[in-house]
Design an enzyme around this catalytic site. Structure first.
Site, short mmCIF file in Angstrom:
data_model
loop_
_atom_site.label_atom_id
_atom_site.label_comp_id
_atom_site.label_asym_id
_atom_site.label_seq_id
_atom_site.Cartn_x
_atom_site.Cartn_y
_atom_site.Cartn_z
N ALA A 62 0.86 -1.19 0.00
CA ALA A 62 0.00 0.00 0.00
C ALA A 62 0.89 1.23 0.00
O ALA A 62 1.48 1.58 1.02
CB ALA A 62 -0.92 0.00 1.22
N GLU A 63 0.99 1.87 -1.14
CA GLU A 63 1.90 3.02 -1.28
C GLU A 63 1.52 4.17 -0.37
O GLU A 63 2.38 4.90 0.12
CB GLU A 63 1.94 3.49 -2.74
CG GLU A 63 2.65 2.54 -3.68
CD GLU A 63 1.85 1.30 -4.02
OE1 GLU A 63 2.45 0.30 -4.47
OE2 GLU A 63 0.61 1.33 -3.82
N PHE A 86 7.20 1.04 -8.76
CA PHE A 86 7.18 1.58 -10.11
C PHE A 86 6.51 2.95 -10.07
O PHE A 86 5.63 3.19 -9.23
CB PHE A 86 6.41 0.68 -11.08
CG PHE A 86 7.07 -0.64 -11.36
CD1 PHE A 86 7.99 -0.78 -12.40
CD2 PHE A 86 6.78 -1.74 -10.56
CE1 PHE A 86 8.59 -2.00 -12.65
CE2 PHE A 86 7.38 -2.96 -10.81
CZ PHE A 86 8.30 -3.10 -11.85
N PRO A 92 -1.52 6.27 -5.58
CA PRO A 92 -2.17 6.12 -4.27
C PRO A 92 -1.48 6.93 -3.16
O PRO A 92 -2.08 7.16 -2.11
CB PRO A 92 -2.05 4.61 -4.00
CG PRO A 92 -1.95 3.99 -5.34
CD PRO A 92 -1.15 4.96 -6.15
N HIS A 132 3.92 0.20 -15.48
CA HIS A 132 5.30 -0.08 -15.09
C HIS A 132 6.33 0.71 -15.89
O HIS A 132 7.53 0.47 -15.75
CB HIS A 132 5.60 -1.58 -15.26
CG HIS A 132 4.91 -2.45 -14.26
ND1 HIS A 132 3.54 -2.59 -14.22
CD2 HIS A 132 5.39 -3.24 -13.27
CE1 HIS A 132 3.21 -3.43 -13.24
NE2 HIS A 132 4.32 -3.84 -12.65
#
Length: 326
Positions: A62-63, A86, A92, A132
């Site tokens: 979870a960024e 990436f 997020p 990506h």
């Protein structure tokens, strides 16, 4: 002129992070799979074994929590260096970066100066799948309170990271994926940059200036060397896109009278637009030709089979230079 360091970007970053961890007990690494696995590109390989799980921390997938935790850690006096797997996964975490990290210093009237670094593998050329291969540095470069760096060599990545962890404000570092393990590099000027955030003139020339940054710097240098018999191209590697070193850009353009900006992110409202606007505003009198930009069209990054038609290549750069110097 001399050959640039043959140490790959990933190897240089790993060594720099190890040295920083060794020097500063307040510094720690945080990211998905950076510990046991060493990161998706193995940039942090071996660091958990050497410094322990408390200093090299595997995060949740979870960024938003990665950067959110980092903000709190930085406000507590620690120096977190985060890794987002990436660049397409940074979205997020935009709220944490833009609403929180970028504004903390001003919100606290300068009483808090958190050092926080977010490392982001970026760009194409490696046949990545969707999300990506993006280059979204312009998104963060326009945010007050954030600094944004884009190294094109291991040497520059080392200098950028060492400066970033001591800056006292958030820094986003975009690391070109296709340079991570590349050893063969074009010829570059060996002279150091004037300051940690300054651009670097990596090739001297008299006929035209190309301003660039990141992975495409190497395509620009190859084009410049191929054009040498007919056009003498000067190449400026910005290294930092926020803040922009406009002094070095203007010095170069004043000497050549022509400016081409080349970058991998989309052309519309990109870094090239800001450079072009500044030169047009402050250096119109020295220009001998209109400023031009060379970058991909404003569209989503294509599937791997079509990325060669999207990325800016050596031949395109050469063709653009020839048009500008007719």
């Amino acid at each position: 002129m001399s050959t640039a360091t043959t140490v790959p970007l990933a190897e240089s970053i790993n060594a720099t992070l190890a040295d920083l961890l060794d020097q500063d007990p307040a510094l720690l690494l945080l990211g998905e799979d950076i510990g046991r696995l060493g990161g998706v590109f193995r940039v942090t390989r071996g660091l958990r074994d050497r410094f322990g799980a408390d200093r090299v921390r595997d995060s949740l997938l979870a960024e938003s929590t990665i950067v959110g935790q980092a903000v709190g850690l930085a406000m507590s006096g620690l120096v977190p260096v985060c890794e987002i797997q990436f660049d397409g996964f940074t979205y997020p975490a935009v709220n944490q970066l833009v609403t929180q990290a970028a504004r903390i210093g001003e919100r606290w009237n300068g009483q808090v100066s958190p050092s926080l670094v977010v490392r982001i593998p970026s760009g194409g050329g490696v046949r990545g799948v969707e999300h990506h291969s993006e280059s979204n540095e312009a998104l963060f470069a326009r945010v007050p309170g954030l600094s944004v760096a884009c190294p094109s060599t291991g040497e520059d990545a080392d200098q950028i990271l060492r400066h970033a962890v001591r800056l006292g404000s958030p820094v986003v570092v975009y690391e070109p994926i296709r340079l991570y393990w590349r050893r063969n590099t074009p010829v570059r000027d060996a002279r150091p940059a004037k300051s940690p955030t300054a651009a670097r003139v990596v090739r001297r020339g008299t006929d035209l200036t190309i301003v660039t940054f990141g992975a495409v710097t190497h395509e620009v240098l190859r084009a410049a060397h191929a054009l040498a018999p007919e056009v003498d191209v000067e190449v400026v590697d910005l290294r930092w896109v926020a803040p922009l070193d406009t002094d070095t850009v203007m010095e170069s353009v004043a000497g050549t009278g022509r400016l081409l900006i080349v970058h991998e992110g989309s052309k519309d409202v990109g870094i090239g637009a800001e450079v072009a606007a500044f030169v047009a505003e402050h250096g119109f009198g020295v220009l001998r030709a209109p400023v031009r930009r060379l970058a991909p069209a404003r569209r989503a990054y294509p599937p791997a089979d079509f990325e060669k038609d999207y990325l800016i290549g050596v031949q395109q750069i050469m063709d653009e230079v020839r048009v500008m110097t007719k």
